[in-house]
Motif scaffolding. Structure first.
Motif, short mmCIF file in Angstrom:
data_model
loop_
_atom_site.label_atom_id
_atom_site.label_comp_id
_atom_site.label_asym_id
_atom_site.label_seq_id
_atom_site.Cartn_x
_atom_site.Cartn_y
_atom_site.Cartn_z
N LEU A 29 0.83 -1.20 0.00
CA LEU A 29 0.00 0.00 0.00
C LEU A 29 0.87 1.26 0.00
CD1 LEU A 29 -3.03 0.61 0.24
CD2 LEU A 29 -2.74 0.55 2.73
N LYS A 30 0.64 2.11 -1.01
CA LYS A 30 1.38 3.38 -1.08
C LYS A 30 0.48 4.48 -0.57
CE LYS A 30 4.25 2.25 -5.02
NZ LYS A 30 4.50 2.49 -6.44
N LEU A 31 0.88 5.09 0.54
CA LEU A 31 0.06 6.12 1.15
C LEU A 31 0.72 7.49 1.01
CD1 LEU A 31 -0.86 4.27 4.46
CD2 LEU A 31 -2.17 4.40 2.34
N ALA A 32 -0.11 8.50 0.96
CA ALA A 32 0.37 9.88 0.90
C ALA A 32 -0.05 10.56 2.21
CB ALA A 32 -0.25 10.61 -0.28
N VAL A 33 0.95 10.91 3.02
CA VAL A 33 0.66 11.58 4.28
C VAL A 33 0.93 13.07 4.10
CG1 VAL A 33 1.22 11.71 6.73
CG2 VAL A 33 1.32 9.51 5.56
N PHE A 34 -0.05 13.87 4.47
CA PHE A 34 0.08 15.33 4.35
C PHE A 34 -0.04 15.95 5.74
CE2 PHE A 34 -1.56 13.94 0.23
CZ PHE A 34 -0.67 14.57 -0.64
N ARG A 35 0.94 16.75 6.07
CA ARG A 35 0.88 17.51 7.32
C ARG A 35 0.46 18.92 6.93
NH1 ARG A 35 5.85 18.21 11.69
NH2 ARG A 35 4.56 19.05 13.37
N LEU A 36 -0.78 19.26 7.23
CA LEU A 36 -1.30 20.57 6.80
C LEU A 36 -0.99 21.67 7.80
CD1 LEU A 36 -4.73 19.70 5.17
CD2 LEU A 36 -2.50 20.01 4.09
N ALA A 37 -0.76 21.29 9.07
CA ALA A 37 -0.39 22.25 10.11
C ALA A 37 0.42 21.48 11.13
CB ALA A 37 -1.65 22.84 10.74
N GLU A 38 0.92 22.17 12.14
CA GLU A 38 1.78 21.51 13.14
C GLU A 38 1.15 20.22 13.66
OE1 GLU A 38 4.92 22.16 14.06
OE2 GLU A 38 4.80 23.59 12.41
N ASP A 78 -10.86 14.70 2.68
CA ASP A 78 -11.86 13.65 2.47
C ASP A 78 -11.67 12.86 1.17
OD1 ASP A 78 -12.72 15.39 0.52
OD2 ASP A 78 -14.63 15.89 1.46
N GLY A 79 -10.62 13.18 0.42
CA GLY A 79 -10.29 12.42 -0.78
C GLY A 79 -11.13 12.74 -2.01
N GLN A 80 -12.06 13.68 -1.88
CA GLN A 80 -12.94 13.99 -3.02
C GLN A 80 -12.21 14.76 -4.13
OE1 GLN A 80 -16.07 13.18 -3.86
NE2 GLN A 80 -16.26 11.93 -2.04
N VAL A 81 -12.48 14.35 -5.36
CA VAL A 81 -11.95 15.07 -6.52
C VAL A 81 -12.89 16.24 -6.80
CG1 VAL A 81 -11.53 14.90 -9.01
CG2 VAL A 81 -10.92 13.00 -7.49
N GLU A 82 -12.31 17.39 -7.06
CA GLU A 82 -13.16 18.55 -7.33
C GLU A 82 -13.70 18.51 -8.76
OE1 GLU A 82 -12.73 22.31 -5.25
OE2 GLU A 82 -12.07 23.12 -7.14
N THR A 91 -9.26 7.32 1.88
CA THR A 91 -8.65 8.03 3.02
C THR A 91 -8.38 7.05 4.16
OG1 THR A 91 -10.81 8.54 3.96
CG2 THR A 91 -9.88 10.18 2.46
N PHE A 92 -7.46 7.42 5.01
CA PHE A 92 -7.08 6.57 6.14
C PHE A 92 -7.00 7.42 7.40
CE2 PHE A 92 -5.50 4.78 2.26
CZ PHE A 92 -5.74 3.41 2.39
#
Ligand code: FES
Length: 105
Positions: A29-38, A78-82, A91-92
């Protein structure tokens, strides 16, 4: 048989840079982790629903990431495409426990 969810340690919070995506591999499983704030982390599959572009390489703007291949705009929370494009990225659940990032897969 249904798979049981498990919480995986993705490393200390310091390993993640705010507004930069990081790929985390858990088995196949290839996951993308995003840190949007601290203290705000989100994880989605590191695969665009269009043609599998690597979302960690996309540009982040607010709560969205732009796929590096054809610029689809995807909501990191939420993983939604615009629209006008369509689709959704898996999403996880992502939590911080004792300064470590845990992802439920
Ligand atoms: S592969 Fe992501 S927009 Fe085409």
């Amino acid at each position: 048989m249904e798979k049981t969810a498990r919480k995986v340690d993705a490393g200390p919070v310091e390993d993640f840079t705010v507004k930069i995506g990081k790929e985390v591999l858990i088995g196949d499983l290839k996951l993308a982790v995003f840190r949007l704030a601290e203290d705000e982390f989100h994880t989605i599959k590191n695969e665009c629903p269009h043609k599998k572009g690597p979302l960690t390489e996309g540009m982040i703007s607010g709560e969205h990431v732009f796929c590096p291949l054809h610029n689809w705009k995807i909501d990191i929370t939420d993983g939604q495409v615009e629209e006008p494009d369509e689709g959704c990225v898996q999403t996880f659940k992502t939590e911080i426990i004792d300064n470590n990032v845990y992802i439920t897969v």
